[in-house]
Design an enzyme around this catalytic site. Structure first.
Site, mmCIF file in Angstrom:
data_model
loop_
_atom_site.group_PDB
_atom_site.id
_atom_site.type_symbol
_atom_site.label_atom_id
_atom_site.label_comp_id
_atom_site.label_asym_id
_atom_site.label_seq_id
_atom_site.Cartn_x
_atom_site.Cartn_y
_atom_site.Cartn_z
ATOM 1 C CE LYS A 14 -3.348 2.766 0.631
ATOM 2 N NZ LYS A 14 -4.347 3.032 -0.043
ATOM 3 C CB CYS B 125 -3.827 8.460 0.166
ATOM 4 S SG CYS B 125 -5.468 8.324 0.863
HETATM 5 N N1 SAJ Z 1 -2.154 15.191 -8.584
HETATM 6 C C1 SAJ Z 1 -1.250 15.605 -9.406
HETATM 7 N N2 SAJ Z 1 -0.900 15.433 -10.721
HETATM 8 C C2 SAJ Z 1 -1.308 14.053 -11.092
HETATM 9 C C3 SAJ Z 1 -2.288 13.352 -10.307
HETATM 10 C C4 SAJ Z 1 -2.578 13.707 -8.949
HETATM 11 O O1 SAJ Z 1 -1.038 16.957 -8.828
HETATM 12 O O2 SAJ Z 1 -1.117 13.782 -12.217
HETATM 13 C C5 SAJ Z 1 -2.518 15.431 -7.149
HETATM 14 C C6 SAJ Z 1 -4.011 15.608 -7.055
HETATM 15 O O3 SAJ Z 1 -4.285 16.922 -7.481
HETATM 16 C C7 SAJ Z 1 -4.131 15.464 -5.566
HETATM 17 C C8 SAJ Z 1 -3.058 14.514 -5.094
HETATM 18 O O4 SAJ Z 1 -2.069 14.403 -6.233
HETATM 19 O O5 SAJ Z 1 -3.681 16.503 -4.802
HETATM 20 C C9 SAJ Z 1 -3.568 12.917 -4.879
HETATM 21 O O6 SAJ Z 1 -4.539 12.644 -5.667
HETATM 22 P P1 SAJ Z 1 -4.655 11.399 -6.480
HETATM 23 O O7 SAJ Z 1 -5.767 11.277 -7.260
HETATM 24 O O8 SAJ Z 1 -3.528 11.041 -6.998
HETATM 25 O O9 SAJ Z 1 -4.697 10.166 -5.449
HETATM 26 P P2 SAJ Z 1 -5.840 10.092 -4.352
HETATM 27 O O10 SAJ Z 1 -5.177 10.398 -2.977
HETATM 28 O O11 SAJ Z 1 -7.240 10.552 -4.315
HETATM 29 O O12 SAJ Z 1 -5.775 8.469 -4.212
HETATM 30 C C10 SAJ Z 1 -4.564 7.679 -4.085
HETATM 31 C C11 SAJ Z 1 -4.838 6.688 -4.900
HETATM 32 N N3 SAJ Z 1 -3.624 5.951 -4.962
HETATM 33 C C12 SAJ Z 1 -3.041 5.639 -6.213
HETATM 34 O O13 SAJ Z 1 -3.280 6.146 -7.261
HETATM 35 C C13 SAJ Z 1 -1.593 4.997 -6.307
HETATM 36 C C14 SAJ Z 1 -5.903 5.463 -4.595
HETATM 37 O O14 SAJ Z 1 -5.674 4.461 -5.482
HETATM 38 C C15 SAJ Z 1 -5.573 4.878 -3.265
HETATM 39 O O15 SAJ Z 1 -6.590 4.288 -2.841
HETATM 40 C C16 SAJ Z 1 -5.787 6.348 -2.437
HETATM 41 O O16 SAJ Z 1 -4.750 7.345 -2.699
HETATM 42 C C17 SAJ Z 1 -5.619 5.910 -0.805
HETATM 43 O O17 SAJ Z 1 -6.529 5.824 -0.141
HETATM 44 O O18 SAJ Z 1 -4.440 5.574 -0.342
#
Ligand code: SAJ
Length: 421
Positions: free
Chosen positions: A214, A268
């Site tokens: 994880k 996360c």
């Molecule tokens: N973000 C960027 N650029 C990107 C992608 C995301 O700046 O290209 C930013 C988003 O705006 C946000 C942050 O990153 O601020 C996180 O967003 P996210 O959509 O990447 O992830 P979370 O936090 O919503 O969910 C993540 C997911 N993990 C992965 O994709 C590896 C999800 O599958 C997990 O279940 C979740 O964390 C968790 O609960 O751990």
């Protein structure tokens, strides 16, 4: 197929993971007791309502309560299996496992021979085994896998959630899951549970690998976003459009760069990599640096906003700055660790502009903003754009797709998400 032995399941922690898991189990005919320490949350769920925004969750919860398959309570009750999905925050360089400890302590009195306990909370390696030791000391009358191996009274596993906010009900069912039992029998018992609703692969491993898996997934994403964020800063210096650059580079068959933004938020990705750094500080150089790069991005954006405000003040005006979005990412109502909120609060604190804030997923200004002077919430986005001197795109909520680039022609635009670039 599901195993009929699991008729009643108790889900401890009714947050972004626990509640959807409880309603999905209930929708498969399992009797579910959802447990939360908040009486308000419990009362709301028992009325068939939800306290979080997630597509379709309200309707599925209402149905599960209506047909009598889901009931909420403030304390665990006798069940065949227990899923613990409580927060594991990170404070001052250390994982705070007090919620896991409290949840385990609350489950201990109702545990009986043949039960299964699964921890889903993101946790440093070793946490599930510590939970087993805690349960063993609270219930010396039961044998646990830490001491008894395969032939124990209560089986214990770790199975991390991996769902993406905004797609939780789909991903809960469709994603593959990693299941780490303290013993192979513990993994097999947990597999019976997840088979009830999961159509993805159920991948068995040992408990520590599952815990680390994880953390690894979220660190991998954090490192990828840090690469994009670092590129955005390099490109500003070299006067290159980073969005075009990434789009072009991603045409390479083995390149897939993520998107820069105002920083990384949520509970996360902005947190979990620190669990690895805490566990192996000297070895986690890249993971730590990625966290630092992402954490530095809000200050970089603030630097750009300050330059724009100073320039407007130099010509005599107290500028109006419009901040578009406060959530940690698009189309969610979650403000935890949000870089957009951090940026807006900092700008409000300067008191050098009138700050207009648009956030379609909040009814009122969240956080410190509510108490700041010269800050107002706007519902009419077009009107606010008309008024504003400086427009800062912080969160690319779908509704902002309606803003025409021509409406921004005489504004200073700081676009942290590449919406108009
Ligand atoms: N973000 C960027 N650029 C990107 C992608 C995301 O700046 O290209 C930013 C988003 O705006 C946000 C942050 O990153 O601020 C996180 O967003 P996210 O959509 O990447 O992830 P979370 O936090 O919503 O969910 C993540 C997911 N993990 C992965 O994709 C590896 C999800 O599958 C997990 O279940 C979740 O964390 C968790 O609960 O751990």
């Amino acid at each position: 197929m599901s195993d009929v032995k699991l008729k009643t399941i108790c889900v401890v922690g009714l947050g972004y993971i626990g509640l959807p898991t409880a309603v999905v189990l209930a929708s498969r005919g399992i009797s579910v007791i959802g447990v939360d320490v908040s009486e308000e949350v419990v009362a709301k769920i028992n009325r068939g309502q939800v306290h979080i925004v997630e597509p379709d969750l309200d309707a599925v919860t209402a149905r599960a309560v209506q047909v009598g398959k889901l009931r909420a309570a403030t304390k665990p009750e006798y069940a065949d299996a227990f899923i613990i999905a409580v927060p594991t925050p990170f404070h001052d360089g250390k994982a705070d496992l007090s919620y896991v400890e409290a949840a385990a302590a609350s489950v201990a009195p109702v545990l009986k021979r043949g039960d299964l306990v699964v921890l889903e909370s993101t946790s440093p390696p070793g946490t599930t085994e510590r939970m087993a030791t805690q349960l063993a000391s609270l219930r010396p009358d039961l044998s646990l896998p830490t001491s008894q191996g395969g032939d124990c009274d209560v089986h214990i596993s770790y199975c991390p959630e991996r769902v993406l906010p905004g797609r939780v009900l789909v991903e809960l069912v469709e994603n593959d899951r990693v299941i780490g039992g303290i013993t192979p029998k513990c993994s097999a018992r947990a597999e019976e549970l997840y088979r009830i609703f999961c159509t993805g692969k159920l991948l068995r491993t040992n408990v520590r690998t599952a815990e680390m898996c994880k953390l690894t997934e979220n660190s991998f994403r954090d490192v990828g976003i840090a690469f994009a964020n670092e590129l955005s800063v390099i490109c500003d210096r070299l006067e290159i459009n980073v969005w075009e650059l990434i789009r072009l580079a991603n045409h390479h068959p083995r390149v897939n760069i993520l998107q820069p933004g105002p920083g990384v938020g949520g509970h996360c990705i902005a947190v979990d990599p620190w669990f690895i750094v805490e566990a192996a500080p000297r070895e986690s150089r890249l993971i730590r640096t990625a966290r630092e790069v992402n954490d530095a991005k809000p200050s970089y954006v603030l630097g750009k906003i300050k330059i724009a405000i100073d320039a407007a003040q130099a010509v005599g005006a107290r500028p109006k700055v419009l901040a578009l979005g406060l959530a940690f990412k698009p189309d969610v109502d979650d403000f935890r660790e949000s870089p957009a909120l951090e940026i807006a609060e900092e700008v409000a604190g300067w008191n050098t502009c009138n700050l207009l804030v648009s956030e379609p997923f909040a009814e009122a200004l969240p956080g410190k903003l509510a108490k700041c002077e010269h800050v107002s919430m706007v519902a009419d986005i077009q009107g606010a754009i008309g008024e504003a001197h400086i427009v800062v795109m912080l969160v690319n909520h779908r509704v902002y797709g309606e803003i025409a680039q021509s409406d921004l022609s005489n504004k200073v635009v700081i676009d942290t998400r590449g919406v108009w670039s």
